[in-house]
Design a protein around this motif. Sequence first.
Motif, PDB file in Angstrom:
ATOM      1  N   ASP A  16       0.794  -1.228   0.000  1.00 21.85           N
ATOM      2  CA  ASP A  16       0.000   0.000   0.000  1.00 21.85           C
ATOM      3  C   ASP A  16       0.825   1.276   0.000  1.00 21.85           C
ATOM      4  OD1 ASP A  16      -2.578  -1.302  -0.002  1.00 21.85           O
ATOM      5  OD2 ASP A  16      -2.036  -1.990   2.002  1.00 21.85           O
ATOM      6  N   ALA A  17       2.103   1.167  -0.273  1.00 21.94           N
ATOM      7  CA  ALA A  17       2.956   2.347  -0.392  1.00 21.94           C
ATOM      8  C   ALA A  17       3.265   2.579  -1.864  1.00 21.94           C
ATOM      9  CB  ALA A  17       4.262   2.137   0.382  1.00 21.94           C
ATOM     10  N   PRO A  18       3.357   3.839  -2.274  1.00 23.57           N
ATOM     11  CA  PRO A  18       3.724   4.105  -3.672  1.00 23.57           C
ATOM     12  C   PRO A  18       5.066   3.452  -4.003  1.00 23.57           C
ATOM     13  CG  PRO A  18       3.001   6.107  -2.589  1.00 23.57           C
ATOM     14  CD  PRO A  18       3.130   5.065  -1.521  1.00 23.57           C
ATOM     15  N   LEU A  19       5.176   2.916  -5.194  1.00 23.64           N
ATOM     16  CA  LEU A  19       6.434   2.299  -5.606  1.00 23.64           C
ATOM     17  C   LEU A  19       7.501   3.373  -5.780  1.00 23.64           C
ATOM     18  CD1 LEU A  19       5.109  -0.291  -8.177  1.00 23.64           C
ATOM     19  CD2 LEU A  19       6.307  -0.797  -6.053  1.00 23.64           C
ATOM     20  N   ALA A  20       8.664   3.112  -5.225  1.00 25.45           N
ATOM     21  CA  ALA A  20       9.789   4.041  -5.341  1.00 25.45           C
ATOM     22  C   ALA A  20      10.429   3.892  -6.713  1.00 25.45           C
ATOM     23  CB  ALA A  20      10.814   3.745  -4.250  1.00 25.45           C
ATOM     24  N   GLU A  21      11.351   4.785  -7.021  1.00 26.18           N
ATOM     25  CA  GLU A  21      12.099   4.659  -8.273  1.00 26.18           C
ATOM     26  C   GLU A  21      12.902   3.364  -8.225  1.00 26.18           C
ATOM     27  OE1 GLU A  21      12.250   6.416 -11.176  1.00 26.18           O
ATOM     28  OE2 GLU A  21      10.486   7.403 -10.340  1.00 26.18           O
ATOM     29  N   LEU A  22      12.779   2.561  -9.247  1.00 23.42           N
ATOM     30  CA  LEU A  22      13.471   1.285  -9.332  1.00 23.42           C
ATOM     31  C   LEU A  22      14.189   1.188 -10.663  1.00 23.42           C
ATOM     32  CD1 LEU A  22      10.496  -0.957  -8.130  1.00 23.42           C
ATOM     33  CD2 LEU A  22      12.481  -0.291  -6.770  1.00 23.42           C
ATOM     34  N   THR A  23      15.191   0.347 -10.715  1.00 23.28           N
ATOM     35  CA  THR A  23      15.865   0.044 -11.971  1.00 23.28           C
ATOM     36  C   THR A  23      15.836  -1.457 -12.166  1.00 23.28           C
ATOM     37  OG1 THR A  23      18.025  -0.107 -10.887  1.00 23.28           O
ATOM     38  CG2 THR A  23      17.396   2.046 -11.804  1.00 23.28           C
ATOM     39  N   THR A  24      16.021  -1.877 -13.406  1.00 24.61           N
ATOM     40  CA  THR A  24      15.954  -3.300 -13.698  1.00 24.61           C
ATOM     41  C   THR A  24      16.817  -3.651 -14.894  1.00 24.61           C
ATOM     42  OG1 THR A  24      14.478  -5.144 -14.191  1.00 24.61           O
ATOM     43  CG2 THR A  24      13.932  -3.043 -15.200  1.00 24.61           C
ATOM     44  N   ASN A  25      17.225  -4.893 -14.936  1.00 25.81           N
ATOM     45  CA  ASN A  25      17.837  -5.451 -16.127  1.00 25.81           C
ATOM     46  C   ASN A  25      16.799  -6.241 -16.909  1.00 25.81           C
ATOM     47  OD1 ASN A  25      20.434  -4.463 -15.813  1.00 25.81           O
ATOM     48  ND2 ASN A  25      20.974  -6.099 -14.394  1.00 25.81           N
ATOM     49  N   GLY A  26      15.560  -6.264 -16.392  1.00 24.26           N
ATOM     50  CA  GLY A  26      14.450  -6.940 -17.050  1.00 24.26           C
ATOM     51  C   GLY A  26      13.780  -6.005 -18.042  1.00 24.26           C
ATOM     52  N   GLN A  27      12.482  -6.135 -18.172  1.00 26.38           N
ATOM     53  CA  GLN A  27      11.733  -5.335 -19.133  1.00 26.38           C
ATOM     54  C   GLN A  27      11.558  -3.909 -18.602  1.00 26.38           C
ATOM     55  OE1 GLN A  27       8.099  -7.120 -20.459  1.00 26.38           O
ATOM     56  NE2 GLN A  27       9.055  -9.087 -20.838  1.00 26.38           N
ATOM     57  N   GLN A  28      12.344  -3.011 -19.119  1.00 19.66           N
ATOM     58  CA  GLN A  28      12.359  -1.639 -18.617  1.00 19.66           C
ATOM     59  C   GLN A  28      11.074  -0.887 -18.941  1.00 19.66           C
ATOM     60  OE1 GLN A  28      16.088   0.304 -19.462  1.00 19.66           O
ATOM     61  NE2 GLN A  28      17.206  -1.587 -19.042  1.00 19.66           N
ATOM     62  N   GLY A  29      10.487  -1.116 -20.096  1.00 17.12           N
ATOM     63  CA  GLY A  29       9.233  -0.458 -20.450  1.00 17.12           C
ATOM     64  C   GLY A  29       8.104  -0.883 -19.530  1.00 17.12           C
ATOM     65  N   THR A  30       8.089  -2.158 -19.169  1.00 11.72           N
ATOM     66  CA  THR A  30       7.072  -2.657 -18.250  1.00 11.72           C
ATOM     67  C   THR A  30       7.245  -2.014 -16.887  1.00 11.72           C
ATOM     68  OG1 THR A  30       6.937  -4.759 -19.433  1.00 11.72           O
ATOM     69  CG2 THR A  30       6.155  -4.739 -17.161  1.00 11.72           C
ATOM     70  N   LEU A  35       5.592   2.044 -12.582  1.00  9.55           N
ATOM     71  CA  LEU A  35       5.939   3.180 -11.727  1.00  9.55           C
ATOM     72  C   LEU A  35       5.146   4.442 -12.044  1.00  9.55           C
ATOM     73  CD1 LEU A  35       9.820   2.756 -11.666  1.00  9.55           C
ATOM     74  CD2 LEU A  35       8.176   2.018  -9.942  1.00  9.55           C
ATOM     75  N   ALA A  36       4.424   4.459 -13.137  1.00 13.89           N
ATOM     76  CA  ALA A  36       3.706   5.662 -13.567  1.00 13.89           C
ATOM     77  C   ALA A  36       2.652   6.074 -12.546  1.00 13.89           C
ATOM     78  CB  ALA A  36       3.044   5.417 -14.919  1.00 13.89           C
ATOM     79  N   GLN A  37       2.517   7.378 -12.351  1.00 10.30           N
ATOM     80  CA  GLN A  37       1.448   7.985 -11.558  1.00 10.30           C
ATOM     81  C   GLN A  37       1.511   7.660 -10.075  1.00 10.30           C
ATOM     82  OE1 GLN A  37      -1.896   6.426 -13.662  1.00 10.30           O
ATOM     83  NE2 GLN A  37      -1.587   7.722 -15.437  1.00 10.30           N
ATOM     84  N   GLY A  38       2.640   7.261  -9.542  1.00 14.57           N
ATOM     85  CA  GLY A  38       2.795   7.051  -8.107  1.00 14.57           C
ATOM     86  C   GLY A  38       1.855   6.024  -7.501  1.00 14.57           C
ATOM     87  N   ARG A  39       1.477   5.029  -8.266  1.00 17.08           N
ATOM     88  CA  ARG A  39       0.558   4.011  -7.763  1.00 17.08           C
ATOM     89  C   ARG A  39       1.233   3.085  -6.767  1.00 17.08           C
ATOM     90  NH1 ARG A  39      -1.443   1.713 -13.340  1.00 17.08           N
ATOM     91  NH2 ARG A  39       0.738   2.077 -13.746  1.00 17.08           N
ATOM     92  N   THR A  40       0.406   2.442  -5.952  1.00 15.65           N
ATOM     93  CA  THR A  40       0.919   1.455  -5.010  1.00 15.65           C
ATOM     94  C   THR A  40       1.076   0.121  -5.721  1.00 15.65           C
ATOM     95  OG1 THR A  40      -1.250   0.664  -4.301  1.00 15.65           O
ATOM     96  CG2 THR A  40      -0.332   2.585  -3.123  1.00 15.65           C
ATOM     97  N   LEU A  41       1.833  -0.763  -5.111  1.00 19.26           N
ATOM     98  CA  LEU A  41       2.019  -2.093  -5.680  1.00 19.26           C
ATOM     99  C   LEU A  41       0.670  -2.807  -5.795  1.00 19.26           C
ATOM    100  CD1 LEU A  41       3.861  -4.301  -6.709  1.00 19.26           C
ATOM    101  CD2 LEU A  41       4.301  -4.968  -4.340  1.00 19.26           C
ATOM    102  N   ARG A  42      -0.189  -2.642  -4.812  1.00 22.17           N
ATOM    103  CA  ARG A  42      -1.513  -3.263  -4.863  1.00 22.17           C
ATOM    104  C   ARG A  42      -2.318  -2.754  -6.074  1.00 22.17           C
ATOM    105  NH1 ARG A  42      -4.111  -5.799  -0.775  1.00 22.17           N
ATOM    106  NH2 ARG A  42      -2.832  -4.743   0.789  1.00 22.17           N
ATOM    107  N   GLU A  43      -2.271  -1.451  -6.334  1.00 18.42           N
ATOM    108  CA  GLU A  43      -2.983  -0.876  -7.480  1.00 18.42           C
ATOM    109  C   GLU A  43      -2.422  -1.382  -8.797  1.00 18.42           C
ATOM    110  OE1 GLU A  43      -4.332   3.467  -5.721  1.00 18.42           O
ATOM    111  OE2 GLU A  43      -2.260   3.199  -6.395  1.00 18.42           O
TER     112      GLU A  43
END
Length: 123
Positions: A16-30, A35-43
């Motif tokens: 229920d916390a907004p997702l922080a800025e993250l980086t990945t070696n996986g699918q970056q577009g996904t 991360l768009a619009q400060g949504r929570t992981l649940r959303e």
Amino acid sequence: MMGSLTDIDFSTFDLDAPLAELTTNGQQGTLKRFLAQGRTLREVASNYSFGFEHPVVGTVRHVADVMEEAMEQVGGDGFMFSGPLSRRYVSEITDGLVPELQRRGLVRTAYAHAHFRDNLFAF
């Protein structure tokens, strides 16, 4: 599924916390969409769709019809499959569905280049 696409272990995050800025070696577009619009992981998890609103099941012809209609509407250069990775699942895709998609010209029948990277950039 989100973790397999982005190579991030989301089980360590507060739902229920907004997702922080993250980086990945996986699918970056996904990840960017997550991360768009400060949504929570649940959303994000509740609203994320992998292309089709409902799983596409049925005969080879029916599944190919649905996939062909989607390709006509949105375009693209191929399809991604997700499901339980088993010998049966892979066999149903490679031996049943792919030949039908090839007959319809929706997936390639051969690779034009000798190197994997060159084939990835063919489109």
